[in-house]
Design a protein around this motif. Structure first.
Motif, PDB file in Angstrom:
ATOM      1  N   ARG A   1       1.379  -3.811  42.619  1.00 20.92           N
ATOM      2  CA  ARG A   1       2.551  -3.413  43.507  1.00 20.92           C
ATOM      3  C   ARG A   1       2.231  -2.743  44.427  1.00 20.92           C
ATOM      4  O   ARG A   1       2.856  -2.724  45.646  1.00 20.92           O
ATOM      5  N   GLY A   2       1.019  -1.717  44.439  1.00 19.67           N
ATOM      6  CA  GLY A   2       0.680  -1.180  45.502  1.00 19.67           C
ATOM      7  C   GLY A   2       0.106  -2.022  46.685  1.00 19.67           C
ATOM      8  O   GLY A   2       0.150  -1.533  47.909  1.00 19.67           O
ATOM      9  N   LEU A   3      -0.508  -2.936  46.606  1.00 17.16           N
ATOM     10  CA  LEU A   3      -1.025  -4.044  47.304  1.00 17.16           C
ATOM     11  C   LEU A   3      -0.116  -4.406  48.384  1.00 17.16           C
ATOM     12  O   LEU A   3      -0.059  -4.771  49.516  1.00 17.16           O
ATOM     13  N   LEU A   4       1.232  -4.511  47.796  1.00 22.27           N
ATOM     14  CA  LEU A   4       2.268  -5.003  48.700  1.00 22.27           C
ATOM     15  C   LEU A   4       3.190  -3.981  49.738  1.00 22.27           C
ATOM     16  O   LEU A   4       4.179  -4.062  50.380  1.00 22.27           O
ATOM     17  N   GLN A   5       2.692  -2.728  49.470  1.00 19.37           N
ATOM     18  CA  GLN A   5       3.078  -1.473  50.132  1.00 19.37           C
ATOM     19  C   GLN A   5       2.445  -1.591  51.600  1.00 19.37           C
ATOM     20  O   GLN A   5       1.347  -1.265  51.748  1.00 19.37           O
ATOM     21  N   GLY A   6       3.407  -2.080  52.616  1.00 15.96           N
ATOM     22  CA  GLY A   6       2.802  -2.086  53.936  1.00 15.96           C
ATOM     23  C   GLY A   6       2.511  -3.517  54.364  1.00 15.96           C
ATOM     24  O   GLY A   6       2.037  -3.854  55.645  1.00 15.96           O
ATOM     25  N   GLN A   7       2.503  -4.527  53.418  1.00 11.56           N
ATOM     26  CA  GLN A   7       2.118  -5.978  53.883  1.00 11.56           C
ATOM     27  C   GLN A   7       2.845  -6.881  53.054  1.00 11.56           C
ATOM     28  O   GLN A   7       3.519  -6.608  52.107  1.00 11.56           O
ATOM     29  N   GLN A   8       2.946  -8.220  53.694  1.00  9.86           N
ATOM     30  CA  GLN A   8       3.971  -8.988  53.009  1.00  9.86           C
ATOM     31  C   GLN A   8       3.231  -9.842  51.705  1.00  9.86           C
ATOM     32  O   GLN A   8       3.931 -10.194  50.864  1.00  9.86           O
ATOM     33  N   GLN A   9       1.946 -10.054  51.958  1.00  9.71           N
ATOM     34  CA  GLN A   9       1.361 -11.098  50.833  1.00  9.71           C
ATOM     35  C   GLN A   9      -0.014 -10.143  50.638  1.00  9.71           C
ATOM     36  O   GLN A   9      -0.756  -9.635  51.239  1.00  9.71           O
TER      37      GLN A   9
END
Length: 608
Positions: free
Chosen positions: A181-189
């Motif tokens: 979930r944290g990976l999608l903070q600020g990026q689309q994919q």
């Protein structure tokens, strides 16, 4: 044919009059059970029998997965509402279908009520394509609840209602869900790999995460596409196992083995024999700094060799010249095999140094020559011993025959003379036998010297007197230099055997001069004794073999001897910690030089 429950049979006439299409489908047999007239029109058939005659066996994996999911949900008392496209007689028609179990007693019988719906062509195509995607695809809301799954996801993943946060429940490590979930903070994919808890156990998956908005509510959502890494991992593990087994096999072979990329020539593996033969270290190989072409004296030969291996699969017996890591060239014999190694087309080469083979052949030839020499010596020894025993035995037998035929002629001094002659011959025979036995005991380590003080002058004088008594016409001169130690430490019997042999040889091999010179003089740490004659001498080429067992110099042919005396003398001198050497010139005589230490290491006298 599947029959409807009795409770429903009375309602069929009424249901048949409804304008809403309604039918009953058997999820186990994949067969139509009943349909009203509106449903027959939807399916474009005239009669129920015609509809029941159609083949409803699922033709795609997605359809099989969807029907299996229907069966599970209906068995749990759930109902399903979703848009479906039907193809009566090949014509697509979009409907919204409400599916439920016909009766709790028959959950495999699905009741379907269809309402016509109007969806855009793109929407219909998107839905159908989504359902037939073989990779699992799921849509989650921000809390991890399942908003949508395709049939592949329904078939693979645990039921969506088994956990409040269905997305987090997938992960073997819950912290990885939060990281995703944290990976999608600020990026689309984002793409991650993680172990998922599937019904059959933990499985490694690659997840493609896409942040988007739920098209129904407008709230944040996450689309997750799965890719099973299990088969890929198993292939990698299998490849690693095959590679490890190949390396283990190559390492056990008594040949230099090298694996090189077919195209670039880069060496990717070499066993220790190859590294040694090339003069390389393993670190250079691991760092990828070695190219096989560099080890060929002619790189064009390597190119042609690899081309043949790639084309023919195997090449046997290629003779060429290679160079090692130090630039030294040497002839080799190469065998090559085509194989795939770590996913790359490679060439496995076995390299045999012809120089080593030649050295081994030379060593074998030398060993065979030595064996032939020893066999010849042994044959000569047998012949000599036979002769040495035959002559005295013949003499004894001759005297015995005369005594038997004419006993009256042998009385008094004549009888004593004959008996003395027999005793002399017997002593010679016993001396020869003892010499052979002594040599055998020395070589077997069965002789333990009895160390004591030995005075050389009395020992040598006794030997000289015995020889002069036997050979009255021979002059033996014994010289003792000043400063000579009064005694040395040794075994008197063994030393007597050594010098008696050297002196008797000197007398035997100097028949013309009849002169022997024995000299004793002090030497550092001991004494030296020389025995010189002016006899037949020894050819220079034969001197290296003079102390070999059974060897006799060619200049001594015709004279009695066994070829054991000098060999035994050297062994006994070595047993005393001494050494013996020889100087000779054919036709001018021979001198033997013996050194003996004054004290034996480790003995009581030496310590005192």
């Amino acid at each position: 044919m599947t029959r409807l429950p009795v409770a429903w049979q009375g309602a069929l006439p009424v249901l048949d009059t409804l304008d809403t299409p309604l039918w009953v489908f058997d999820l186990v047999r994949h067969a139509m059970v009943w349909a009203n007239r509106a449903a027959l029109a939807l399916w474009d058939v005239e009669t129920l029998e015609a509809l029941q005659g159609r083949d409803f066996t699922p033709q795609t994996q997605a359809t099989r997965q969807r029907l299996e999911r229907y069966r599970q949900l209906l068995g749990a008392g759930r109902s399903i509402v979703e848009a479906r496209t039907f193809y009566p007689e090949g014509r697509p028609t979009a409907w919204e279908c409400c599916c439920a179990a016909l009766d709790p007693e028959t959950p495999h019988l699905m009741r379907v009520e269809a309402r016509r719906t109007v969806l855009a062509a793109e929407t219909l195509r998107t839905l159908e394509a989504f359902r037939h995607v073989t990779e699992p695809v799921s849509l989650y809301d921000a809390a991890g609840r399942v908003l949508l799954r395709n049939p592949a996801a329904h078939a693979l993943l645990p039921p969506a209602d088994t956990a409040e946060d269905a997305f987090a429940a997938l992960f073997a490590d819950a912290s990885e869900a939060q990281a995703c979930r944290g990976l999608l903070q600020g990026q689309q994919q984002a793409t991650v790999a993680a172990d998922l808890l599937l019904p059959e156990g933990p499985v490694r998956h690659q997840l493609l995460l896409t942040a988007l908005a739920d098209p129904v509510t407008g709230t944040a959502a996450m689309l997750v596409c799965h890719h099973d890494l299990g088969p890929q991992q198993r292939l990698l593990q299998l490849e690693a196992k095959k590679t490890e087994e190949l390396q283990r096999l190559i390492d056990t072979l008594p040949l230099a083995m090298v694996i090189s990329e077919a195209g670039s020539g880069q060496m990717v593996y070499a066993n220790r024999l190859a590294l040694t033969q090339y003069g390389l270290d393993e670190s250079a190989l691991q760092q990828g700094r070695l190219n096989g072409a560099a080890f060929y004296a002619d790189p064009a030969v390597r190119q042609g060799y690899v081309a043949r291996v790639v084309r023919e699969g195997v090449v046997h017996g290629l003779e060429t010249v290679m160079r090692d890591g130090h630039g030294n060239v040497y002839p080799v014999l190469i065998n090559g095999y085509r194989l795939e190694y770590q996913g790359m087309p490679c060439v496995l080469s076995s390299v045999v140094s012809l120089a080593e083979i030649k050295a081994r052949e030379d060593a074998l030839e030398e060993a065979l020559a030595t064996e032939r020499t020893l066999r010849d010596m042994q044959q000569r020894f047998i012949s000599m011993v036979s002769h040495e025993y035959r002559t005295p035995l013949s003499l004894i037998d001759g005297i015995a025959q005369k005594l038997c035929r004419h006993p009256q002629q042998f009385q008094g001094e004549a009888l004593v003379a004959r008996a003395g002659r027999i005793r002399e011959v017997v002593r010679d025979m016993l001396r020869l036998g003892e010499r052979v036995l002594t040599l055998s005991r020395v070589e077997a380590g069965g002789i333990v010297p009895h160390w004591q003080a030995v005075r050389l002058l009395p020992l040598l004088t006794d030997i000289v007197e015995a020889q002069e008594e036997i050979h009255g016409d021979c002059h033996i001169q014994l010289t003792m230099s000043e400063g000579l130690p009064a005694d040395i430490e040794g075994d008197p019997e063994l030393l007597h055997l050594v010098f008696a042999n050297l002196v008797s040889n000197a007398v035997k091999y100097s028949p013309d001069w009849k002169k022997v010179d024995i000299a004793c003089y002090p030497a550092p740490g001991g004494v030296s004794v020389t025995v010189r004659d002016w006899g037949v001498g020894i050819p220079k080429a034969e001197l290296p073999n003079l102390f070999a067992r059974f060897f006799r110099a060619s200049s001594g042919r015709g004279l009695p001897g066994t070829g054991l005396g000098l060999h035994l003398a050297r062994e006994l001198i070595l047993l005393h910690g001494g050494r013996i050497s020889v100087e000779s010139e054919e036709g001018k005589g021979t001198v033997f030089i013996v050194f003996l230490p004054r004290r034996q290491p480790g003995s009581t006298a030496a310590k005192s």
